[in-house]
Scaffold this motif. Structure first.
Motif, PDB file in Angstrom:
ATOM      1  N   ALA A  60       0.807  -1.294  -0.183  1.00 59.58           N
ATOM      2  CA  ALA A  60       0.068   0.199   0.033  1.00 59.58           C
ATOM      3  C   ALA A  60       1.030   1.486  -0.205  1.00 59.58           C
ATOM      4  CB  ALA A  60      -0.452   0.098   0.616  1.00 59.58           C
ATOM      5  N   ILE A  61       0.572   2.580  -0.994  1.00 56.48           N
ATOM      6  CA  ILE A  61       1.142   3.160  -0.390  1.00 56.48           C
ATOM      7  C   ILE A  61      -0.040   4.349   0.364  1.00 56.48           C
ATOM      8  CG2 ILE A  61       1.839   5.853  -1.512  1.00 56.48           C
ATOM      9  CD1 ILE A  61       2.621   3.539  -4.136  1.00 56.48           C
ATOM     10  N   MET A  62       0.358   5.276   1.279  1.00 50.44           N
ATOM     11  CA  MET A  62      -0.340   6.143   1.827  1.00 50.44           C
ATOM     12  C   MET A  62       0.161   7.895   2.569  1.00 50.44           C
ATOM     13  SD  MET A  62      -2.917   4.209   3.057  1.00 50.44           S
ATOM     14  CE  MET A  62      -3.047   1.943   3.105  1.00 50.44           C
ATOM     15  N   ILE A  63      -0.694   8.525   1.939  1.00 55.84           N
ATOM     16  CA  ILE A  63      -0.634   9.853   2.098  1.00 55.84           C
ATOM     17  C   ILE A  63      -1.791  10.056   3.582  1.00 55.84           C
ATOM     18  CG2 ILE A  63      -0.793  12.297   1.752  1.00 55.84           C
ATOM     19  CD1 ILE A  63       1.041  10.760  -0.663  1.00 55.84           C
ATOM     20  N   TRP A  64      -0.796  10.599   4.516  1.00 52.82           N
ATOM     21  CA  TRP A  64      -1.079  10.780   5.941  1.00 52.82           C
ATOM     22  C   TRP A  64      -0.978  12.365   6.041  1.00 52.82           C
ATOM     23  CZ3 TRP A  64       1.088  10.579  11.463  1.00 52.82           C
ATOM     24  CH2 TRP A  64       0.404  10.835  12.153  1.00 52.82           C
ATOM     25  N   ASP A  65      -1.717  12.806   6.547  1.00 46.61           N
ATOM     26  CA  ASP A  65      -1.695  14.306   6.609  1.00 46.61           C
ATOM     27  C   ASP A  65      -1.219  14.673   8.622  1.00 46.61           C
ATOM     28  OD1 ASP A  65      -4.081  14.234   7.924  1.00 46.61           O
ATOM     29  OD2 ASP A  65      -5.382  15.606   6.799  1.00 46.61           O
ATOM     30  N   GLY A  66      -0.911  14.022   8.927  1.00 48.73           N
ATOM     31  CA  GLY A  66      -0.846  13.735  10.924  1.00 48.73           C
ATOM     32  C   GLY A  66      -2.469  13.793  11.519  1.00 48.73           C
ATOM     33  N   GLN A  67      -3.526  13.919  10.396  1.00 45.76           N
ATOM     34  CA  GLN A  67      -4.546  13.625  11.863  1.00 45.76           C
ATOM     35  C   GLN A  67      -5.597  12.805  11.203  1.00 45.76           C
ATOM     36  OE1 GLN A  67      -6.160  17.892  10.932  1.00 45.76           O
ATOM     37  NE2 GLN A  67      -3.980  18.549  11.377  1.00 45.76           N
ATOM     38  N   SER A  68      -5.624  12.197  10.110  1.00 48.52           N
ATOM     39  CA  SER A  68      -6.327  11.035   9.657  1.00 48.52           C
ATOM     40  C   SER A  68      -6.568  10.177   9.706  1.00 48.52           C
ATOM     41  CB  SER A  68      -6.751  11.457   8.251  1.00 48.52           C
ATOM     42  OG  SER A  68      -7.521   9.969   7.385  1.00 48.52           O
ATOM     43  N   ALA A  69      -7.260  10.192  10.707  1.00 46.50           N
ATOM     44  CA  ALA A  69      -7.290   8.391  10.848  1.00 46.50           C
ATOM     45  C   ALA A  69      -7.554   7.218  10.704  1.00 46.50           C
ATOM     46  CB  ALA A  69      -8.382   7.900  12.612  1.00 46.50           C
ATOM     47  N   GLY A  70      -8.295   7.738   9.684  1.00 50.71           N
ATOM     48  CA  GLY A  70      -8.770   6.744   8.983  1.00 50.71           C
ATOM     49  C   GLY A  70      -7.842   6.352   7.989  1.00 50.71           C
ATOM     50  N   THR A  71      -7.023   7.158   7.127  1.00 52.25           N
ATOM     51  CA  THR A  71      -5.540   6.285   6.852  1.00 52.25           C
ATOM     52  C   THR A  71      -4.520   5.554   7.856  1.00 52.25           C
ATOM     53  OG1 THR A  71      -5.979   8.846   5.531  1.00 52.25           O
ATOM     54  CG2 THR A  71      -3.060   8.146   5.689  1.00 52.25           C
ATOM     55  N   LEU A  72      -4.457   6.411   9.142  1.00 58.04           N
ATOM     56  CA  LEU A  72      -4.050   5.409   9.925  1.00 58.04           C
ATOM     57  C   LEU A  72      -4.237   3.796   9.800  1.00 58.04           C
ATOM     58  CD1 LEU A  72      -2.216   7.168  13.057  1.00 58.04           C
ATOM     59  CD2 LEU A  72      -1.690   6.833  10.997  1.00 58.04           C
ATOM     60  N   ALA A  73      -5.595   3.808  10.567  1.00 55.66           N
ATOM     61  CA  ALA A  73      -6.379   2.758  10.649  1.00 55.66           C
ATOM     62  C   ALA A  73      -5.910   1.434   8.683  1.00 55.66           C
ATOM     63  CB  ALA A  73      -8.061   2.986  10.468  1.00 55.66           C
ATOM     64  N   ASN A  74      -6.006   2.345   7.955  1.00 54.32           N
ATOM     65  CA  ASN A  74      -5.542   1.566   6.826  1.00 54.32           C
ATOM     66  C   ASN A  74      -4.237   1.223   7.026  1.00 54.32           C
ATOM     67  OD1 ASN A  74      -7.894   2.090   5.565  1.00 54.32           O
ATOM     68  ND2 ASN A  74      -7.228   3.393   4.652  1.00 54.32           N
ATOM     69  N   SER A  75      -3.082   1.928   7.536  1.00 56.48           N
ATOM     70  CA  SER A  75      -1.307   1.383   7.530  1.00 56.48           C
ATOM     71  C   SER A  75      -1.346   0.231   8.533  1.00 56.48           C
ATOM     72  CB  SER A  75      -1.143   2.917   7.584  1.00 56.48           C
ATOM     73  OG  SER A  75      -1.270   4.339   6.470  1.00 56.48           O
ATOM     74  N   ILE A  76      -1.885   0.635   9.472  1.00 60.73           N
ATOM     75  CA  ILE A  76      -1.869  -0.651  10.453  1.00 60.73           C
ATOM     76  C   ILE A  76      -3.064  -1.826   9.984  1.00 60.73           C
ATOM     77  CG2 ILE A  76      -2.799  -1.069  12.708  1.00 60.73           C
ATOM     78  CD1 ILE A  76      -2.949   2.308  13.067  1.00 60.73           C
ATOM     79  N   ASP A  77      -3.861  -1.646   9.242  1.00 62.64           N
ATOM     80  CA  ASP A  77      -4.456  -2.817   8.629  1.00 62.64           C
ATOM     81  C   ASP A  77      -3.610  -2.848   8.211  1.00 62.64           C
ATOM     82  OD1 ASP A  77      -6.555  -4.573   8.700  1.00 62.64           O
ATOM     83  OD2 ASP A  77      -7.557  -3.406   7.199  1.00 62.64           O
ATOM     84  N   VAL A  78      -2.989  -2.955   7.013  1.00 62.30           N
ATOM     85  CA  VAL A  78      -1.426  -3.561   6.113  1.00 62.30           C
ATOM     86  C   VAL A  78      -0.996  -3.808   6.095  1.00 62.30           C
ATOM     87  CG1 VAL A  78      -0.160  -2.702   4.328  1.00 62.30           C
ATOM     88  CG2 VAL A  78      -2.811  -1.990   3.982  1.00 62.30           C
ATOM     89  N   SER A  79      -0.441  -3.401   7.616  1.00 60.37           N
ATOM     90  CA  SER A  79       1.170  -3.539   8.573  1.00 60.37           C
ATOM     91  C   SER A  79       0.274  -5.162   9.192  1.00 60.37           C
ATOM     92  CB  SER A  79       1.714  -2.658   8.971  1.00 60.37           C
ATOM     93  OG  SER A  79       0.845  -2.153   9.809  1.00 60.37           O
ATOM     94  N   GLU A  80      -0.235  -5.055   9.672  1.00 57.95           N
ATOM     95  CA  GLU A  80      -1.023  -6.030  10.411  1.00 57.95           C
ATOM     96  C   GLU A  80      -0.470  -7.355   9.553  1.00 57.95           C
ATOM     97  OE1 GLU A  80      -4.089  -4.733  12.679  1.00 57.95           O
ATOM     98  OE2 GLU A  80      -2.470  -4.276  14.281  1.00 57.95           O
ATOM     99  N   GLN A  81      -0.647  -7.185   7.931  1.00 60.49           N
ATOM    100  CA  GLN A  81      -1.061  -8.421   7.577  1.00 60.49           C
ATOM    101  C   GLN A  81       0.101  -8.659   7.260  1.00 60.49           C
ATOM    102  OE1 GLN A  81      -4.672  -8.733   4.484  1.00 60.49           O
ATOM    103  NE2 GLN A  81      -5.439  -6.394   5.970  1.00 60.49           N
ATOM    104  N   ASP A  82       1.460  -8.264   7.555  1.00 61.35           N
ATOM    105  CA  ASP A  82       2.613  -8.665   7.222  1.00 61.35           C
ATOM    106  C   ASP A  82       2.943  -7.681   5.767  1.00 61.35           C
ATOM    107  OD1 ASP A  82       3.487  -9.797   9.716  1.00 61.35           O
ATOM    108  OD2 ASP A  82       2.460 -11.278   9.350  1.00 61.35           O
ATOM    109  N   LYS A  83       1.748  -6.775   4.850  1.00 60.27           N
ATOM    110  CA  LYS A  83       2.155  -6.336   4.007  1.00 60.27           C
ATOM    111  C   LYS A  83       2.706  -5.285   4.082  1.00 60.27           C
ATOM    112  CE  LYS A  83      -1.901  -8.607   2.275  1.00 60.27           C
ATOM    113  NZ  LYS A  83      -3.788  -8.459   2.157  1.00 60.27           N
ATOM    114  N   THR A  84       3.625  -5.114   3.364  1.00 61.23           N
ATOM    115  CA  THR A  84       4.875  -3.429   2.922  1.00 61.23           C
ATOM    116  C   THR A  84       3.909  -1.982   2.800  1.00 61.23           C
ATOM    117  OG1 THR A  84       6.374  -4.325   1.850  1.00 61.23           O
ATOM    118  CG2 THR A  84       6.765  -1.987   1.804  1.00 61.23           C
ATOM    119  N   CYS A  85       3.529  -1.151   3.558  1.00 57.69           N
ATOM    120  CA  CYS A  85       2.847  -0.562   4.229  1.00 57.69           C
ATOM    121  C   CYS A  85       3.840   1.425   3.563  1.00 57.69           C
ATOM    122  CB  CYS A  85       2.091  -0.133   5.085  1.00 57.69           C
ATOM    123  SG  CYS A  85       0.992   1.325   5.109  1.00 57.69           S
TER     124      CYS A  85
END
Length: 191
Positions: free
Chosen positions: A107-132
């Motif tokens: 995954a590629i995520m763009i984060w503004d330091g505030q978006s909980a949704g973007t962080l949830a996506n990043s955490i979800d991907v990384s918890e599945q042992d995928k590169t984020c």
């Protein structure tokens, strides 16, 4: 046969342009014939869509969870993910994100330091042992996380938004589990 590289593109709705480092990474992935999955939201989703359309990339699918799709700039195939919810909320729209997290290889995520949704996506991907790859828009830095521990270490200075992201992820997983049980019960009733 080599496994298809499926790249989940996502980010905050507050950022509507892609930084140079992200464009370089995207170009490498386009050249390698990656397949892209992206949401339908304004902001980062739309910026990813605009760039992929400009590059005439065909291997894109746009995911959405609301009754109608909010944006599909390239006229690509789209995939509806039913959240089971009637109200338009972050919970409704996150259903598509959970599905894309499941399907992607990275995954590629763009984060503004505030978006909980973007962080949830990043955490979800990384918890599945995928590169984020996470681009921190405030620090103008692209980081690569291949383990949840390193991502969580990075997020330590952001306890409020990280806590909210984890809460949303827990809520989404609870809903997914409940929907699966309901689907399994319905399948049993058929026999």
């Amino acid at each position: 046969m080599p496994r298809t590289n499926i790249v989940f593109l996502s980010g905050t709705r507050k950022v509507d342009r892609l930084p140079g480092e992200v464009l370089e990474l995207l170009n490498d992935l386009i050249d390698s014939k990656a397949v892209f999955i992206v949401g339908d939201a304004p902001g980062s989703d739309r910026a990813f869509q605009k760039y992929l359309a400009k590059q005439e990339v065909d291997s894109v699918t746009v995911y959405f969870s609301a009754p109608t799709i909010r944006g599909n700039i390239g006229g690509w195939p789209s995939q509806f993910v039913d959240s089971g919810l009637k109200t338009k909320s972050n919970a409704m729209h996150s259903a598509k994100d959970r599905k894309m997290s499941e399907l992607c290889t990275q995954a590629i995520m763009i984060w503004d330091g505030q978006s909980a949704g973007t962080l949830a996506n990043s955490i979800d991907v990384s918890e599945q042992d995928k590169t984020c790859y996470l681009y921190d828009f405030l620090e103008n830095e692209l980081m690569k996380f291949e383990a949840t521990a390193s991502l969580m270490d990075y997020l330590e200075p952001f306890p409020k938004v990280t806590s909210e992201a984890l809460r949303r992820l827990k809520r989404d997983r609870r809903r997914q589990k409940k929907a699966k049980v309901k689907n399994d019960e319905n399948a049993i009733l058929l026999f």
